[in-house]
Design a protein around this motif. Structure first.
Motif, PDB file in Angstrom:
ATOM      1  N   ILE A 118      13.507 -20.610 -20.606  1.00 59.98           N
ATOM      2  CA  ILE A 118      14.447 -20.865 -21.692  1.00 59.98           C
ATOM      3  C   ILE A 118      14.676 -19.578 -22.478  1.00 59.98           C
ATOM      4  N   TYR A 119      15.613 -19.655 -23.417  1.00 60.10           N
ATOM      5  CA  TYR A 119      15.821 -18.575 -24.377  1.00 60.10           C
ATOM      6  C   TYR A 119      15.630 -19.136 -25.783  1.00 60.10           C
ATOM      7  N   ILE A 120      14.944 -18.377 -26.618  1.00 63.31           N
ATOM      8  CA  ILE A 120      14.879 -18.665 -28.039  1.00 63.31           C
ATOM      9  C   ILE A 120      15.530 -17.501 -28.771  1.00 63.31           C
ATOM     10  N   ASP A 121      15.773 -17.669 -30.048  1.00 67.53           N
ATOM     11  CA  ASP A 121      16.362 -16.578 -30.807  1.00 67.53           C
ATOM     12  C   ASP A 121      15.293 -15.526 -31.102  1.00 67.53           C
ATOM     13  N   ARG A 122      15.661 -14.275 -30.938  1.00 70.79           N
ATOM     14  CA  ARG A 122      14.708 -13.177 -31.148  1.00 70.79           C
ATOM     15  C   ARG A 122      14.174 -13.166 -32.578  1.00 70.79           C
ATOM     16  N   ASP A 123      14.969 -13.638 -33.518  1.00 72.76           N
ATOM     17  CA  ASP A 123      14.521 -13.676 -34.911  1.00 72.76           C
ATOM     18  C   ASP A 123      13.435 -14.721 -35.137  1.00 72.76           C
ATOM     19  N   ASP A 124      13.243 -15.632 -34.166  1.00 76.49           N
ATOM     20  CA  ASP A 124      12.214 -16.668 -34.290  1.00 76.49           C
ATOM     21  C   ASP A 124      10.873 -16.228 -33.700  1.00 76.49           C
ATOM     22  N   PHE A 125      10.749 -14.939 -33.377  1.00 75.67           N
ATOM     23  CA  PHE A 125       9.479 -14.412 -32.868  1.00 75.67           C
ATOM     24  C   PHE A 125       9.094 -13.163 -33.641  1.00 75.67           C
ATOM     25  N   ARG A 126       7.811 -13.095 -33.993  1.00 81.24           N
ATOM     26  CA  ARG A 126       7.261 -11.903 -34.630  1.00 81.24           C
ATOM     27  C   ARG A 126       5.936 -11.575 -33.975  1.00 81.24           C
ATOM     28  N   GLU A 127       5.696 -10.298 -33.787  1.00 84.66           N
ATOM     29  CA  GLU A 127       4.412  -9.879 -33.213  1.00 84.66           C
ATOM     30  C   GLU A 127       3.287  -9.988 -34.242  1.00 84.66           C
ATOM     31  N   VAL A 128       3.643  -9.879 -35.520  1.00 88.55           N
ATOM     32  CA  VAL A 128       2.669 -10.028 -36.599  1.00 88.55           C
ATOM     33  C   VAL A 128       3.057 -11.259 -37.412  1.00 88.55           C
ATOM     34  N   ASP A 129       2.203 -12.275 -37.424  1.00 88.40           N
ATOM     35  CA  ASP A 129       2.498 -13.520 -38.103  1.00 88.40           C
ATOM     36  C   ASP A 129       2.329 -13.367 -39.616  1.00 88.40           C
ATOM     37  N   ALA A 130       2.924 -14.302 -40.352  1.00 85.47           N
ATOM     38  CA  ALA A 130       2.807 -14.333 -41.819  1.00 85.47           C
ATOM     39  C   ALA A 130       2.787 -15.786 -42.257  1.00 85.47           C
ATOM     40  N   PRO A 131       2.115 -16.093 -43.378  1.00 83.86           N
ATOM     41  CA  PRO A 131       2.029 -17.489 -43.840  1.00 83.86           C
ATOM     42  C   PRO A 131       3.388 -18.138 -44.083  1.00 83.86           C
ATOM     43  N   SER A 132       4.378 -17.349 -44.481  1.00 80.40           N
ATOM     44  CA  SER A 132       5.702 -17.892 -44.777  1.00 80.40           C
ATOM     45  C   SER A 132       6.615 -17.953 -43.559  1.00 80.40           C
ATOM     46  N   LEU A 136       7.542 -18.303 -33.894  1.00 76.79           N
ATOM     47  CA  LEU A 136       6.522 -18.068 -32.874  1.00 76.79           C
ATOM     48  C   LEU A 136       5.890 -16.689 -33.046  1.00 76.79           C
ATOM     49  N   ALA A 137       4.590 -16.609 -32.760  1.00 75.19           N
ATOM     50  CA  ALA A 137       3.837 -15.358 -32.808  1.00 75.19           C
ATOM     51  C   ALA A 137       2.722 -15.454 -31.768  1.00 75.19           C
ATOM     52  N   PRO A 138       2.142 -14.330 -31.345  1.00 69.64           N
ATOM     53  CA  PRO A 138       1.053 -14.389 -30.357  1.00 69.64           C
ATOM     54  C   PRO A 138      -0.076 -15.309 -30.793  1.00 69.64           C
ATOM     55  N   GLY A 139      -0.430 -16.268 -29.927  1.00 67.89           N
ATOM     56  CA  GLY A 139      -1.492 -17.213 -30.219  1.00 67.89           C
ATOM     57  C   GLY A 139      -1.091 -18.365 -31.110  1.00 67.89           C
ATOM     58  N   LYS A 140       0.139 -18.422 -31.531  1.00 68.57           N
ATOM     59  CA  LYS A 140       0.606 -19.443 -32.467  1.00 68.57           C
ATOM     60  C   LYS A 140       1.389 -20.527 -31.736  1.00 68.57           C
ATOM     61  N   GLU A 141       1.344 -21.743 -32.267  1.00 67.73           N
ATOM     62  CA  GLU A 141       2.058 -22.873 -31.687  1.00 67.73           C
ATOM     63  C   GLU A 141       3.260 -23.257 -32.542  1.00 67.73           C
ATOM     64  N   VAL A 142       4.348 -23.598 -31.870  1.00 69.43           N
ATOM     65  CA  VAL A 142       5.542 -24.137 -32.526  1.00 69.43           C
ATOM     66  C   VAL A 142       6.113 -25.228 -31.633  1.00 69.43           C
ATOM     67  N   GLY A 143       7.010 -26.032 -32.175  1.00 68.21           N
ATOM     68  CA  GLY A 143       7.669 -27.066 -31.397  1.00 68.21           C
ATOM     69  C   GLY A 143       9.041 -26.610 -30.933  1.00 68.21           C
TER      70      GLY A 143
END
Length: 217
Positions: A118-132, A136-143
């Motif tokens: 599939i494709y997701i939007d590039r803005d919906d992924f970050r290599e460094v996660d943040a609480p806000s 999606l981020a490495p090791g993180k779960e999303v629906g």
């Protein structure tokens, strides 16, 4: 804004004609997608007065969103695609039904399949996660919206220049899957269709451009 000032913008080449979607002209608003009903509703919202006034552009956009929210069928779109390989899905992907409108069952539903790519939007992924950040981020779960599937980013694939070119994620469509705060738009890599999307910004950065111009005199 007066017609004289609009004429200055058009004849000076600052905009692309009287139907430029950034202009507050009837042709410009129509080209941007505003219907007559939306403009009439906007006039009802701001009222009529003999005194000089400036209506915020956000007001007409709010009127348009309200009208479209009640009538527009829902579809997924990705403006800046990032490829995602899903692991753990059954062969052929996961079929499901998605309503054409979340609050109007009379608009029916469509049959979709969540594939392995599939494709997701590039803005919906970050290599460094943040609480806000709910993407999606490495090791993180999303629906994934509508699919009833949770994905976790297991691997980040990079190109020769070091930029992120793809993600490898594990998918969980079981009833016991973890609940997530974020849910992402997505499109099938095989069945998604290319589209031309025009993203318009505001013509002036100040909310009251005439007021700002008067300060410069």
């Amino acid at each position: 804004m007066s017609k004289r000032k609009l004429k200055f913008l058009v004849e000076g080449g600052f905009v692309c004609g009287w139907d430029d979607p950034r202009l507050p002209t009837i042709e410009g608003l129509r080209r941007r997608g505003f219907s007559a009903a939306m403009l009439n509703r906007f006039c009802d919202e701001v009222g009529v007065t003999k005194a000089a006034m400036t209506a915020r552009w956000q007001v007409v956009e709010h009127v348009a969103r309200t009208a479209l929210d009640a009538s527009a069928p829902r579809r997924f779109a990705v403006l800046r695609p990032l490829k995602v390989e899903l692991r753990g899905l059954a062969a052929g992907g996961k079929p499901f039904e998605s309503p054409n409108h979340p609050r109007n069952a009379e608009m029916g539903a469509r049959r979709l399949v969540l594939p392995e790519t599939i494709y997701i939007d590039r803005d919906d992924f970050r290599e460094v996660d943040a609480p806000s950040f709910f993407g999606l981020a490495p090791g993180k779960e999303v629906g994934l919206l509508g699919a009833g599937v949770t994905i976790r980013c297991d691997e980040v694939v990079r190109g020769g220049d070091g930029g992120v070119t793809a993600l490898v994620c594990s998918a969980d469509g079981s009833a016991e899957r973890n609940k997530t705060k974020g849910h992402l738009h997505w499109v099938s890599a095989a069945e998604g269709m290319r589209a031309k999307v025009r993203v318009y910004g505001v013509l002036f950065t100040p909310e009251d451009p005439e007021g700002e111009a008067a300060k410069l005199k």
